[in-house]
Design a protein around this motif. Sequence first.
Motif, PDB file in Angstrom:
ATOM      1  N   VAL A 308      -6.664  40.635   9.548  1.00 20.27           N
ATOM      2  CA  VAL A 308      -6.427  39.237   9.932  1.00 20.27           C
ATOM      3  C   VAL A 308      -5.042  38.761   9.500  1.00 20.27           C
ATOM      4  CG1 VAL A 308      -8.882  38.670   9.930  1.00 20.27           C
ATOM      5  CG2 VAL A 308      -7.546  38.348   7.820  1.00 20.27           C
ATOM      6  N   ASN A 309      -4.175  39.717   9.156  1.00 26.74           N
ATOM      7  CA  ASN A 309      -2.761  39.429   8.876  1.00 26.74           C
ATOM      8  C   ASN A 309      -2.546  38.550   7.651  1.00 26.74           C
ATOM      9  OD1 ASN A 309      -1.509  40.768  11.304  1.00 26.74           O
ATOM     10  ND2 ASN A 309      -2.844  39.300  12.347  1.00 26.74           N
ATOM     11  N   LYS A 310      -3.445  38.689   6.686  1.00 28.70           N
ATOM     12  CA  LYS A 310      -3.273  37.981   5.418  1.00 28.70           C
ATOM     13  C   LYS A 310      -2.566  38.867   4.386  1.00 28.70           C
ATOM     14  CE  LYS A 310      -5.948  35.219   2.095  1.00 28.70           C
ATOM     15  NZ  LYS A 310      -5.578  35.895   0.842  1.00 28.70           N
ATOM     16  N   TRP A 543      -6.780  32.235   8.709  1.00 30.33           N
ATOM     17  CA  TRP A 543      -6.172  33.228   7.825  1.00 30.33           C
ATOM     18  C   TRP A 543      -4.667  33.327   8.056  1.00 30.33           C
ATOM     19  CZ3 TRP A 543      -9.271  33.985   4.112  1.00 30.33           C
ATOM     20  CH2 TRP A 543     -10.640  34.222   4.288  1.00 30.33           C
ATOM     21  N   ASN A 544      -4.264  33.260   9.315  1.00 32.76           N
ATOM     22  CA  ASN A 544      -2.845  33.349   9.667  1.00 32.76           C
ATOM     23  C   ASN A 544      -2.669  32.729  11.046  1.00 32.76           C
ATOM     24  OD1 ASN A 544      -0.236  34.180  10.561  1.00 32.76           O
ATOM     25  ND2 ASN A 544      -0.289  35.939   9.179  1.00 32.76           N
ATOM     26  N   PRO A 545      -2.450  31.423  11.112  1.00 28.70           N
ATOM     27  CA  PRO A 545      -2.429  30.714  12.398  1.00 28.70           C
ATOM     28  C   PRO A 545      -1.428  31.289  13.394  1.00 28.70           C
ATOM     29  CG  PRO A 545      -2.486  29.146  10.585  1.00 28.70           C
ATOM     30  CD  PRO A 545      -2.258  30.493   9.976  1.00 28.70           C
ATOM     31  N   ALA A 546      -0.284  31.725  12.924  1.00 26.96           N
ATOM     32  CA  ALA A 546       0.750  32.190  13.849  1.00 26.96           C
ATOM     33  C   ALA A 546       0.337  33.476  14.551  1.00 26.96           C
ATOM     34  CB  ALA A 546       2.060  32.404  13.093  1.00 26.96           C
ATOM     35  N   GLY A 550      -6.177  31.863  18.618  1.00 28.82           N
ATOM     36  CA  GLY A 550      -7.209  32.085  19.623  1.00 28.82           C
ATOM     37  C   GLY A 550      -8.146  33.238  19.341  1.00 28.82           C
ATOM     38  N   ARG A 551      -7.923  33.977  18.257  1.00 30.48           N
ATOM     39  CA  ARG A 551      -8.764  35.135  17.981  1.00 30.48           C
ATOM     40  C   ARG A 551     -10.007  34.748  17.195  1.00 30.48           C
ATOM     41  NH1 ARG A 551      -4.011  39.487  16.379  1.00 30.48           N
ATOM     42  NH2 ARG A 551      -3.276  39.827  18.513  1.00 30.48           N
ATOM     43  N   GLN A 552     -11.087  35.412  17.510  1.00 40.74           N
ATOM     44  CA  GLN A 552     -12.340  35.158  16.798  1.00 40.74           C
ATOM     45  C   GLN A 552     -13.289  36.321  16.992  1.00 40.74           C
ATOM     46  OE1 GLN A 552     -14.236  31.904  19.615  1.00 40.74           O
ATOM     47  NE2 GLN A 552     -15.816  33.116  18.611  1.00 40.74           N
ATOM     48  N   VAL A 553     -14.295  36.377  16.143  1.00 42.17           N
ATOM     49  CA  VAL A 553     -15.388  37.318  16.307  1.00 42.17           C
ATOM     50  C   VAL A 553     -16.327  36.765  17.370  1.00 42.17           C
ATOM     51  CG1 VAL A 553     -17.284  38.471  15.123  1.00 42.17           C
ATOM     52  CG2 VAL A 553     -15.142  38.035  13.910  1.00 42.17           C
ATOM     53  N   HIS A 554     -16.804  37.624  18.254  1.00 42.23           N
ATOM     54  CA  HIS A 554     -17.575  37.157  19.407  1.00 42.23           C
ATOM     55  C   HIS A 554     -19.078  37.151  19.128  1.00 42.23           C
ATOM     56  CE1 HIS A 554     -14.099  38.041  22.459  1.00 42.23           C
ATOM     57  NE2 HIS A 554     -13.730  37.293  21.425  1.00 42.23           N
TER      58      HIS A 554
END
Length: 701
Positions: A308-310, A543-546, A550-554
């Motif tokens: 998640v790019n944290k 976690w990292n807006p930039a 639009g990403r999420q677990v489905h």
Amino acid sequence: MRQYFWLLLLPAGPAAAQATAPLTVQLDNVRLQVARNAAGQPTYAVQFGAKPVVTTSRLGLALADGPGFDGPLEITGSETKDVDETWNPVWGEVKTIRNHYRQLTVHLRQPQQPGRRLDVVFRVFADGVGFRYEVPRQPGLSYFTVQQELTEFNLPANHKAFWIPGDYDSNEYAYTTSRLSEVDTTPIEAIQQKAAPHRVQTPLMLKSDDGLYVNIHEAALVNYPAMMLDVDPATYGLRSHLVPAATGAAAYLQAPEHTPWRTIVVSDKAPEVLVSKLILNLNEPTKFPTTDWIKPQKFVGVWWEMHVNKASWNYADTSNLKLAGTDWNRLKPNGRHGANTTNVKRYIDFAAQHGLQSVLVEGWNVGWEDWAGNWKEEVFDFVTPYPDFNVTELQQYAAAKGVQLMMHHETSGSVTNYERRQQEAYRFMKEHNYAAVKTGYVGRIIPRGEHHDGQWMVNHYNHTAALLGQNELMVDMHEAVRPTGLHRTYPNWLASEAARGNEFNAWSSGNPPEHETILPFTRLMGGPMDYTPGIFRIKLESWNPAQNKGRQVHTTLAKQLALYVTLYSPVQMAADLPEAYEQHLDAFQFIKDVAVDWDDTRILAAEPGEYITTARKAKGREDWFVGSITDENPRQQTVKLDFLTPGRQYEATIYADAKGASWDKNPEAYQIRKQKVNSKSTLRLQLAAGGGAAISLRPIQ
């Protein structure tokens, strides 16, 4: 229970160009017929009751060195035997497994010189058929090369199919549901090696219009490449295709030798496909002298925060480093390295506080700055930590907390490098109290030209499981070939990835809500999957807006809980970050409570691509756990609790989607309720779109 055993023995003779009467074996509803066609080639067919499962289909092997077994063959004789036994797995979905089959061995011979011999061994179970080729020791056939296998699975109709492309190097695709006539891989973006237009992977799940559920796969994949299936859209026929070696041939063998088993699981009830132990029964028992060191477990780890790019796997941002002679202490840290001592201690504290056994740490070892996509030979040595990862300090800290660290070995596809360093790496693990390792094979394989699913790599995976077992170490393999039941032989091989896991929700279009309802009918038929469930922060932008816009677990949060029951694995990850769980400790209680090893499993309801409801009884306890999941459609599931012990009262804790929940608009809305139940009780679960429910059932003392 009706049981039949019919056998007609065919006389030996010249391979005349005419069909012959079949050898027939039947057990319950499953009937096998073996014969020769008009060209004298061996064939087989399978029925379930009066319904055809596989119509007349060819058998054979094409060899690269001299006459193979692809032409006319005489039937020179046959033997039969009946086996009915039980055995107890080291770990699994049930405590005891029945292995009941009727075996037919058919002896074949070339009618012309050199008269090479081939046996085909069939085992007929109550839920399907397994068969394999056996090449006996014989003059004139010692070393030989299989160019391709001619096995067919001709189907009687244009079934609905659940498939992924026949990629030689990746299983990480979302499933397509279509008719066999519509199979076409060309619109699908390739991950590694592009599949042929009509080539699909096994396990292939099929549903007929007249109500049969058919699964085609293989068992005991040893010293042989994985089998793909080429689909004929016009006739609905399937033909085996073996993943080639770098030379273009399929397998290099020495007699006596045998192929893996080709498996056909069939039932008129979808849940019976999921409880089948046919594939597992076709594998050999373990050769390990002891297995008490093998421990099913739950773990957390430094992993999801990178997706998640944290945080990052690499310590620095410098590229073009060479492993030998690099002074890693002089590198400028990027400030985002996740596998640092302080951060790992945070995970150890969380695991200790909540009774989780292990902590996985990815990115702990030097080399991550310069490997991805470079097809580089020596990237990792598997024993040298980054400057901010104190191996000894963390070993002592974890031991004091009653937690073990889980090793991570990313090979970067350089398998020759890994094999040179395995013994040293496993000694390092033993010295520092690591009991398990997660291996990875991201990227193109070295030796160059070999594929993830070819014979060379299959032998590597099996060698690795055996070598780890000799060191009393457990393994979870990622980017490996899809399982074929070898966890019976190597029970330290706790799980594999070999499919599109939960992490795809973090950095791609994600997994559609139906994905988890298909996996048990496909990928999990051969063995447990490390799907990494338990994501609580469904929307990932926080976690990292930039980078996560639009990403999420489905799925909904409740469905993430249910996956611990519906997607079986003896090693389950609580995949999210501690801070995500700390916001929902009431829901996290289910992850703490749910077992990973079982005495009993009941599939209460199932339909591939739509829904699954599973109940499991914890190993050595009276506790039951239920998971129920759905696709993108909301639905109600009625759960009868008649599997509970009669006369006992249980407390049911139900973790369900809240009113108004849905995977896309309101995924983190859940509710928890408790009620007293018994074996006569019925629960009605309202599953949201992309949602689920998880239930713990504990006896009231």
